[in-house]
Design a protein around this motif. Structure first.
Motif, PDB file in Angstrom:
ATOM      1  N   LEU B  42       0.833  -1.205   0.000  1.00  0.00           N
ATOM      2  CA  LEU B  42       0.000   0.000   0.000  1.00  0.00           C
ATOM      3  C   LEU B  42       0.872   1.261   0.000  1.00  0.00           C
ATOM      4  O   LEU B  42       0.630   2.199  -0.770  1.00  0.00           O
ATOM      5  CB  LEU B  42      -0.930  -0.006   1.215  1.00  0.00           C
ATOM      6  N   LEU B  46       0.800   4.043  -3.093  1.00  0.00           N
ATOM      7  CA  LEU B  46       0.448   5.449  -2.890  1.00  0.00           C
ATOM      8  C   LEU B  46       1.649   6.358  -3.134  1.00  0.00           C
ATOM      9  O   LEU B  46       1.501   7.503  -3.563  1.00  0.00           O
ATOM     10  CB  LEU B  46      -0.098   5.658  -1.470  1.00  0.00           C
ATOM     11  N   HIS B  67       8.257  -5.657   0.673  1.00  0.00           N
ATOM     12  CA  HIS B  67       7.041  -6.099  -0.014  1.00  0.00           C
ATOM     13  C   HIS B  67       7.316  -7.379  -0.798  1.00  0.00           C
ATOM     14  O   HIS B  67       6.602  -8.376  -0.664  1.00  0.00           O
ATOM     15  CB  HIS B  67       6.562  -4.987  -0.950  1.00  0.00           C
ATOM     16  N   GLY B 480      -4.714  -0.619  -5.551  1.00  0.00           N
ATOM     17  CA  GLY B 480      -3.833  -1.010  -4.446  1.00  0.00           C
ATOM     18  C   GLY B 480      -4.536  -0.864  -3.106  1.00  0.00           C
ATOM     19  O   GLY B 480      -4.383  -1.708  -2.207  1.00  0.00           O
ATOM     20  N   THR B 481      -5.319   0.205  -2.965  1.00  0.00           N
ATOM     21  CA  THR B 481      -6.034   0.419  -1.703  1.00  0.00           C
ATOM     22  C   THR B 481      -7.090  -0.671  -1.488  1.00  0.00           C
ATOM     23  O   THR B 481      -7.234  -1.205  -0.384  1.00  0.00           O
ATOM     24  CB  THR B 481      -6.700   1.813  -1.712  1.00  0.00           C
ATOM     25  N   PHE B 484      -5.468  -3.758  -0.363  1.00  0.00           N
ATOM     26  CA  PHE B 484      -5.073  -3.711   1.047  1.00  0.00           C
ATOM     27  C   PHE B 484      -6.287  -3.968   1.947  1.00  0.00           C
ATOM     28  O   PHE B 484      -6.214  -4.742   2.903  1.00  0.00           O
ATOM     29  CB  PHE B 484      -4.437  -2.354   1.373  1.00  0.00           C
TER      30      PHE B 484
END
Lengths: 51, 595
Positions: B42, B46, B67, B480-481, B484
């Motif tokens: 995440l 971002l 990651h 991506g959010t 997550f």
């Protein structure tokens, strides 16, 4: 759970996976279209690269 | 648990409580890694899209390494050993030979992971001398702290011992069942581990002979091309090491969940044999743009890679046909109408089916990666992470999560806390990945690089043929959010499941294949033969390229200096700082000269 809801048993000899064949045919057509599309976008759309 | 035996199907935990503990521990280790890896994912999504940057960009590679390593080494492989332990014990229907030995390899894997993670997280603390900002690919001359390489070596030794555990169990079983075919799940476990033994030769030599002594100061320099080639010797088959547990689930569990039976046991065996044979002699396809390897060797790697499409296409057919069998047994009809009869409300089914669908898309981008000429279009662009987020990031990860909803009750005797949340979670993953991966692929085609904290440059803009780069960046960040959030839902659902009341009768039976093992020739079970052929193929594919690399630039290359990935934020004199200062001055000078 879904796995218990079998309404009829289908044995080896009576099963013909024609739905699978149809899905795989669709997948191959998509692949083909994307390859053709890529040719236009990436090769005809760009200038020659000379390293 | 005798009452469980009276009230319903006994679960794996009822039958093999000691092994169930190992499976649980492995899965929990896997999910902790998943959660931490997702946090770093995440931050990265971002950061590089410039939506929210709270860390200095010099820490981007620490985040990226964490990651990568946590997700593709710890998450996947801990899940694999847990699943393989379950599959071996379940299919051989007998406990492991010595559970203390089993705990020993699990312990080694945990120790190895902790060492590597400490080395990586050290990168956030410039005051310590520990760092390993070398990414999952750990190419020399980038150098990590010895703790990183040592941890990796110990982790891999743990996996070797795990494999030996499965072979011991099989050997013991064989003494009692000399004339029987190897049960399908055990067959899959054993062929995958044989592939792993061959594949890890490369990384073991790279780490133990070169990188670890080099980071300890025992070797002055290494040959980057040699260690890189040895890395990819392992680096490609490792993707099948992630994938084979997912295949095991698709072949042996998914048909039952669909309400049907596996279409063909022999076809499944052929697929696993093909992966054993072809996974390793293809690694050079990751090095298409590496100078120092002749084009002919790359061509051989490409040809082998294209052959690898065969087992994946066989899998697409067999697995879909097994699902269709389930759908038709559940009353489905029509050419496509049967799809509606599948158990879409079951998160285990829906997750695995969506994972398979994404894998089909990953197959296309994988063919682009594998083609030597078109690879140049996307090499080192964000297209490549877009590709592997479809494969390992969805086909594998989503299958693991979905399968957990099915497996967890059987190894704990506790039901899943919430099935509706589970269903929402797998769908959310699919949606999030569709957005993120699509954005990555498209941006890659426009040349946006991968492994870059700030992919934005003065005086240069990426141009999108349709839409805009900003739009794609937002799509990536949003995807991506969502991913997550999906991870948080998964991990908390499992964590809350530990608090649900213990029940009995949670065991699940797996259906028998429509075409059993007896329909196939016995030679398929000759593991020695396949291992031998696989070794010959590896020798053929690698001996000449390796010989030529060593002849050209030596076992070690004295002209190469290490780049310790240490960041000295306090003084600004760290190598990274020095390099970026120099680059900055160079750019300023060039910009000053060029009108």
């Amino acid at each position: 759970m879904g796995e218990e809801q079998v309404v009829r048993e289908i044995g080896h000899d009576e099963y013909d996976p024609k739905g699978t064949l149809a899905l795989i045919a669709v997948y191959f057509v998509i692949l083909l279209v994307m390859w053709v599309f890529m040719y236009f976008v990436e090769f005809l759309g760009n200038e020659l690269t000379v390293v | 648990m005798s009452e469980a035996l009276e009230t319903g199907t006994p679960s794996f935990m009822d039958r093999f409580p000691q092994e169930a503990s190992v499976v649980r521990a492995s899965l929990i280790s896997s999910f902790i890694s998943l959660f931490l890896g997702a946090v770093f994912g995440l931050i990265q999504a971002l950061h590089r899209t410039d939506v929210f940057r709270f860390l200095d960009s010099q820490y981007y590679y620490t985040v990226l390494t964490a990651h990568g390593v946590l997700l593709v080494v710890s998450f996947t492989i801990f899940f694999l050993v847990g699943l393989f332990t379950w599959a071996t014990v379940r299919s051989l229907d007998r406990p492991l030979v010595d559970i203390r030995y089993t705990w020993a390899w699990y312990g080694l894997m945990v120790i190895g992971t902790l060492m590597a993670v400490v080395a990586i997280l050290g990168g956030f603390f410039p005051s310590t001398d520990i760092s390993a900002d070398v990414l999952f690919t750990f190419y020399a001359p980038m150098q990590a702290h010895p703790l990183f390489y040592g941890g990796l070596a110990i982790f891999i030794i743990g996996t070797w011992l795990a494999g030996a555990d499965y072979f011991r169990a099989w050997y013991a079983w064989k003494q009692d069942n000399p004339d029987e075919r190897i049960p399908l799940q055990a067959f899959m476990v054993l062929t995958t581990m044989l592939m792993w033994y061959i594949a890890t030769i490369g990384v073991a030599i790279a780490v133990v002979v070169f990188l670890l002594p080099w980071s300890l100061g025992l070797l002055d320099s290494v040959n980057p091309l040699l260690t890189r080639t040895l890395f990819w010797f392992w680096g490609h088959p490792v993707v099948y090491f992630w994938l084979m547990p997912a295949y095991l689930l698709w072949y042996t569990v998914l048909p039952s969940i669909s309400g049907g039976r596996l279409f063909s046991d022999p076809l499944a065996r052929v697929v696993f044999v093909l992966f054993l044979l072809l996974s390793t002699p293809v690694g050079i396809h990751h090095q298409y743009v590496d100078p120092g390897i002749a084009e002919g060797f790359k061509m051989i790697a490409m040809t082998n890679t294209m052959f690898l499409l065969l087992p994946s296409l066989l899998t697409a057919f067999t697995v879909v046909a097994s699902m269709e069998h389930g759908a038709r047994q559940r009353g489905g009809t029509g050419l496509f109408g049967w799809l509606r009869a599948l158990p879409w409300r079951n998160p285990a089914f829906t997750g695995m089916a969506l994972a398979g669908l994404m894998f089909a898309a990953g197959g296309f981008s994988g063919m682009v990666n594998a083609g030597m000429n078109i690879n140049y279009l996307i090499h080192n662009t964000i297209w490549v992470p877009g590709h592997f987020h479809l494969t390992v990031g969805t086909a594998v990860a989503l299958t693991f999560m979905a399968a957990t909803y099915w497996l967890w009750p059987q190894i704990t005797n506790k039901p899943i806390f919430s099935r509706p949340i589970a269903l929402a979670q797998v769908v959310l993953w699919f949606v999030g990945m569709a957005l993120m991966s699509n954005a990555m692929h498209v941006m890659g085609l426009f040349g946006v690089p991968r492994r870059t904290a700030e992919p934005q440059y003065q005086g240069f803009d990426f141009v999108a043929s349709f839409g805009s780069i900003t739009e794609l960046r937002m799509q990536l960040a949003l995807g991506g959010t969502l991913l997550f959030i999906s991870t948080v839902l998964f991990v908390s659902n499992i964590a809350l499941s530990t608090g649900t009341p213990r029940m009995s009768g949670l065991g699940k039976q797996l259906s028998e294949p429509l075409s059993p093992a007896a329909d196939s020739p016995k030679v398929l079970d000759n593991l020695t033969l396949w291992f031998g052929i696989a070794m010959v193929l590896v020798v053929l594919a690698y001996i000449l390229p390796l010989a030529s690399i060593i002849t050209d630039s030596g076992i070690v290359d004295p002209g190469v200096e290490a780049v310790p990935m240490l960041i000295d934020a306090a003084t600004g004199l760290g190598p990274i700082g020095a390099v970026s200062d120099a680059a900055g001055r160079l750019v300023a000078a060039v910009v000053g000269v060029v009108p």
